[in-house]
Design an enzyme around this catalytic site. Sequence first.
Site, PDB file in Angstrom:
ATOM      1  N   ASP A  80     -21.818 -16.266   0.161  1.00 15.76           N
ATOM      2  CA  ASP A  80     -22.963 -15.477   0.601  1.00 15.76           C
ATOM      3  C   ASP A  80     -22.508 -14.063   0.992  1.00 15.76           C
ATOM      4  O   ASP A  80     -21.613 -13.902   1.820  1.00 15.76           O
ATOM      5  CB  ASP A  80     -23.604 -16.186   1.805  1.00 15.76           C
ATOM      6  CG  ASP A  80     -24.878 -15.525   2.275  1.00 15.76           C
ATOM      7  OD1 ASP A  80     -25.583 -14.934   1.436  1.00 15.76           O
ATOM      8  OD2 ASP A  80     -25.177 -15.613   3.486  1.00 15.76           O
ATOM      9  N   HIS A  81     -23.110 -13.065   0.402  1.00  6.81           N
ATOM     10  CA  HIS A  81     -22.850 -11.660   0.742  1.00  6.81           C
ATOM     11  C   HIS A  81     -21.383 -11.256   0.590  1.00  6.81           C
ATOM     12  O   HIS A  81     -20.811 -10.608   1.474  1.00  6.81           O
ATOM     13  CB  HIS A  81     -23.333 -11.339   2.158  1.00  6.81           C
ATOM     14  CG  HIS A  81     -24.823 -11.269   2.280  1.00  6.81           C
ATOM     15  ND1 HIS A  81     -25.570 -10.240   1.755  1.00  6.81           N
ATOM     16  CD2 HIS A  81     -25.701 -12.124   2.857  1.00  6.81           C
ATOM     17  CE1 HIS A  81     -26.849 -10.458   2.011  1.00  6.81           C
ATOM     18  NE2 HIS A  81     -26.951 -11.595   2.661  1.00  6.81           N
ATOM     19  N   GLU A 132     -27.885  -8.195  -5.504  1.00  4.77           N
ATOM     20  CA  GLU A 132     -28.953  -7.822  -4.568  1.00  4.77           C
ATOM     21  C   GLU A 132     -29.398  -6.400  -4.843  1.00  4.77           C
ATOM     22  O   GLU A 132     -28.581  -5.509  -5.091  1.00  4.77           O
ATOM     23  CB  GLU A 132     -28.510  -7.962  -3.113  1.00  4.77           C
ATOM     24  CG  GLU A 132     -29.631  -7.605  -2.122  1.00  4.77           C
ATOM     25  CD  GLU A 132     -29.353  -8.026  -0.690  1.00  4.77           C
ATOM     26  OE1 GLU A 132     -30.001  -7.468   0.215  1.00  4.77           O
ATOM     27  OE2 GLU A 132     -28.499  -8.910  -0.477  1.00  4.77           O
ATOM     28  N   GLY A 178     -31.515 -12.408  10.817  1.00  9.31           N
ATOM     29  CA  GLY A 178     -31.570 -12.669  12.254  1.00  9.31           C
ATOM     30  C   GLY A 178     -32.876 -13.320  12.658  1.00  9.31           C
ATOM     31  O   GLY A 178     -33.681 -13.740  11.829  1.00  9.31           O
ATOM     32  N   GLY A 208     -32.800 -13.504   4.713  1.00  8.70           N
ATOM     33  CA  GLY A 208     -33.518 -13.263   5.954  1.00  8.70           C
ATOM     34  C   GLY A 208     -34.708 -14.180   6.107  1.00  8.70           C
ATOM     35  O   GLY A 208     -35.746 -13.794   6.659  1.00  8.70           O
ATOM     36  N   GLY A 209     -34.585 -15.444   5.658  1.00 11.00           N
ATOM     37  CA  GLY A 209     -35.716 -16.369   5.684  1.00 11.00           C
ATOM     38  C   GLY A 209     -35.952 -17.043   7.012  1.00 11.00           C
ATOM     39  O   GLY A 209     -36.960 -17.725   7.193  1.00 11.00           O
ATOM     40  N   ASN A 229     -32.495 -18.379   1.742  1.00 11.76           N
ATOM     41  CA  ASN A 229     -31.318 -18.498   2.607  1.00 11.76           C
ATOM     42  C   ASN A 229     -31.747 -18.709   4.055  1.00 11.76           C
ATOM     43  O   ASN A 229     -32.572 -17.956   4.574  1.00 11.76           O
ATOM     44  CB  ASN A 229     -30.465 -17.235   2.519  1.00 11.76           C
ATOM     45  CG  ASN A 229     -29.725 -17.111   1.204  1.00 11.76           C
ATOM     46  OD1 ASN A 229     -30.195 -17.569   0.167  1.00 11.76           O
ATOM     47  ND2 ASN A 229     -28.571 -16.484   1.248  1.00 11.76           N
TER      48      ASN A 229
END
Length: 285
Positions: A80-81, A132, A178, A208-209, A229
Amino acid sequence: MLVSGAGILEVARENSFAVPAFNVSDYAMLKGLMEVAQEAEAPLIVAIHPDELEHVGAQFLPAAIAWAHGASIPVAIHLDHGATLDQVLVAIRAGFTSVMLDASLRPFAQNVAATRQAVRVAHAVGVCVEGELGTIGVLDERASSASGIVCTDPDDAERFVAQTGVDSLAVAIGTSHGLYPASMRPRLRIDLLDELADRAGVPLVLHGGSGNPDAEIARAVAHGMSKINISSDIKAAYYRRMREVLADQSLREPGEIQSLALPAMKRTALHKIRLFGAEGRAGLY
């Protein structure tokens, strides 16, 4: 069974549900999430951020891979990221079946160049890539508003996918990383999501879910989101309960403490699985 990220998301896209990607920071979380996903007969993406990978160590990956191979459901293990090609290469070598190269804060041309390079090396060894475009806001419970949201432009999304060859695309439609403060009510751009789903040509990902109203998340799934996510929500549930458990000063064994805290995380994860329409979908694979 261990599967690629592309394979797990294409089925979701074709059948109008979203695969949960839960961020994992320790072995107990991994075990709990694998258990609840199998009980729900739902496909699962185990997401690990570079910071989380540094915390658990690369030695953690064989355990995650073993869980996936022995699972009754399809499981992808996703970086992730990832911010650099080096991080992507470390993840591929460690055994991830899916990686993200997040160059979204760079100018478009630089984002394309970096992502295309990650696609080239990952595809060579059968690993899929998430890119992204646009930027997700960042906040926490102390914030009064989200900062840094730049929604994804559909024209750019179409060009980005064509020029990079990514297997999935994380898009910005109004969410933030967050937990949202009580005074803030996020609104997702479903109209923009419709256009992105029509133009991108690959499964779309929502970062950001955590903390978004259930009704908005359900609408996002219905309108074409294939992966969502979740990190903050499951961690908040887990550690909130753990703080309560630790009030009992007689407890000292990790097995005792974690076994009392994990059900809270699992309940939150199951709620997300059902909200995303993923329950019972493992049979499609």
